[in-house]
Design an enzyme around this catalytic site. Sequence first.
Site, mmCIF file in Angstrom:
data_model
loop_
_atom_site.group_PDB
_atom_site.id
_atom_site.type_symbol
_atom_site.label_atom_id
_atom_site.label_comp_id
_atom_site.label_asym_id
_atom_site.label_seq_id
_atom_site.Cartn_x
_atom_site.Cartn_y
_atom_site.Cartn_z
ATOM 1 N N LYS A 54 0.844 -1.205 0.000
ATOM 2 C CA LYS A 54 0.000 0.000 0.000
ATOM 3 C C LYS A 54 0.874 1.249 0.000
ATOM 4 O O LYS A 54 0.622 2.194 -0.748
ATOM 5 C CB LYS A 54 -0.928 -0.016 1.229
ATOM 6 C CG LYS A 54 -2.038 -1.058 1.101
ATOM 7 C CD LYS A 54 -2.759 -1.335 2.416
ATOM 8 C CE LYS A 54 -3.744 -2.491 2.245
ATOM 9 N NZ LYS A 54 -4.373 -2.925 3.494
ATOM 10 N N GLN A 98 -4.167 -1.478 9.889
ATOM 11 C CA GLN A 98 -4.150 -2.813 9.272
ATOM 12 C C GLN A 98 -4.739 -3.855 10.229
ATOM 13 O O GLN A 98 -4.334 -3.950 11.388
ATOM 14 C CB GLN A 98 -2.701 -3.192 8.889
ATOM 15 C CG GLN A 98 -2.573 -4.491 8.133
ATOM 16 C CD GLN A 98 -3.207 -4.440 6.738
ATOM 17 O OE1 GLN A 98 -3.104 -3.465 6.013
ATOM 18 N NE2 GLN A 98 -3.886 -5.523 6.369
ATOM 19 N N ASP A 121 -10.753 3.181 4.515
ATOM 20 C CA ASP A 121 -11.051 1.743 4.428
ATOM 21 C C ASP A 121 -12.566 1.502 4.402
ATOM 22 O O ASP A 121 -13.022 0.408 4.061
ATOM 23 C CB ASP A 121 -10.449 1.025 5.648
ATOM 24 C CG ASP A 121 -9.424 -0.016 5.251
ATOM 25 O OD1 ASP A 121 -9.260 -0.263 4.041
ATOM 26 O OD2 ASP A 121 -8.791 -0.585 6.159
#
Length: 297
Positions: A54, A98, A121
């Site tokens: 990412k 994460q 997200d």
Amino acid sequence: MSAQIISGKDISAEIRSELAERVAALARDHGVVPGLATVLVGEDPASEMYVGMKNRAAGALGIHSRQITLPAGTPEEELLGLVVGLNADPDIHGILVQLPLPDRIDEAKVIESIHPSKDVDGFHPISVGRLATDSGAFFAPCTPAGVIEMLLRSGHDPAGKHVVVAGRSNIVGRPLASLLLRKSRGGNATVTVCHSRTPDLGAVTRTAEILVVAIGRPEMVTADMVAPGAVVIDVGTHRVDDPSSERGYRVCGDVLFDEVKEVASALSPSPGGVGPMTITMLLSNTVESASRSVVGR
Ligand code: NAP
């Protein structure tokens, strides 16, 4: 018949080049560099790999990426404090924590601590609620958002079509169904959602004009489960043992590709399908967040 291949790799490259132009325009016209903060707790090798991918992808577009790695034993309060700081940081437009987090840490609490305007997200309950009610500003979760872009950019607008979504997880199936139901771009589909309690999966998937499979079962969807001419998107990604390969394994999806490509009119592969789109949509949400911050000034 052999299906049109819907390449997530190619569509991803197309979107990333559009995003690079938007990043350059934000810097030129507003002096703003989109900023993405990724927070990793502990040393899970898969998570380290995803976060690394990412950050590299963000850097390649000119997005400022800040990777924060905390030891596995970090107290929950410290992580929450870090997120509060990132919420207030004007250089950061997107925050990604994460998952999974170590067991001691309450994931829901951490997700809820991210300000919805930086929730790139799309997992914050406010983002989920806005998506479900088709109202207000939010960021859509990256994998289902990627599926919608793949359909649109390959010429298969879901509007007016019967779309069957196999899988009802919170990160793929459920938000995808909500996106498909929206009264806007990528939406207006008639949607059926299947899951493990659906008695005869094939009987339902055969009714789909567009079939999206996210069940996490290697190569379970076979040609007899697909209507001739249907469009199929395979979200699944698996490593399965393959002694004939040099690596000892091969990567496959939830769909038996070689069979289904003879029945479907279009099909996404795995690997090279939805996978690359997920990171691209994260970058897209981050750039969009930076653009919104400029408008909001
Ligand atoms: P998940 O959380 O395990 O959910 C799987 C869903 O499929 C559940 O709703 C489950 O039903 C349903 N299901 C399981 N077996 C089934 C069966 N035999 N018949 C019908 N439905 C069945 O998985 P996920 O996180 O959504 O991921 C799905 C797949 O996509 C996995 O292979 C994952 O690796 C992949 N994935 C890829 C990306 C990417 O970026 N490429 C991102 C996310 C996920 P119940 O709800 O009844 O249990």
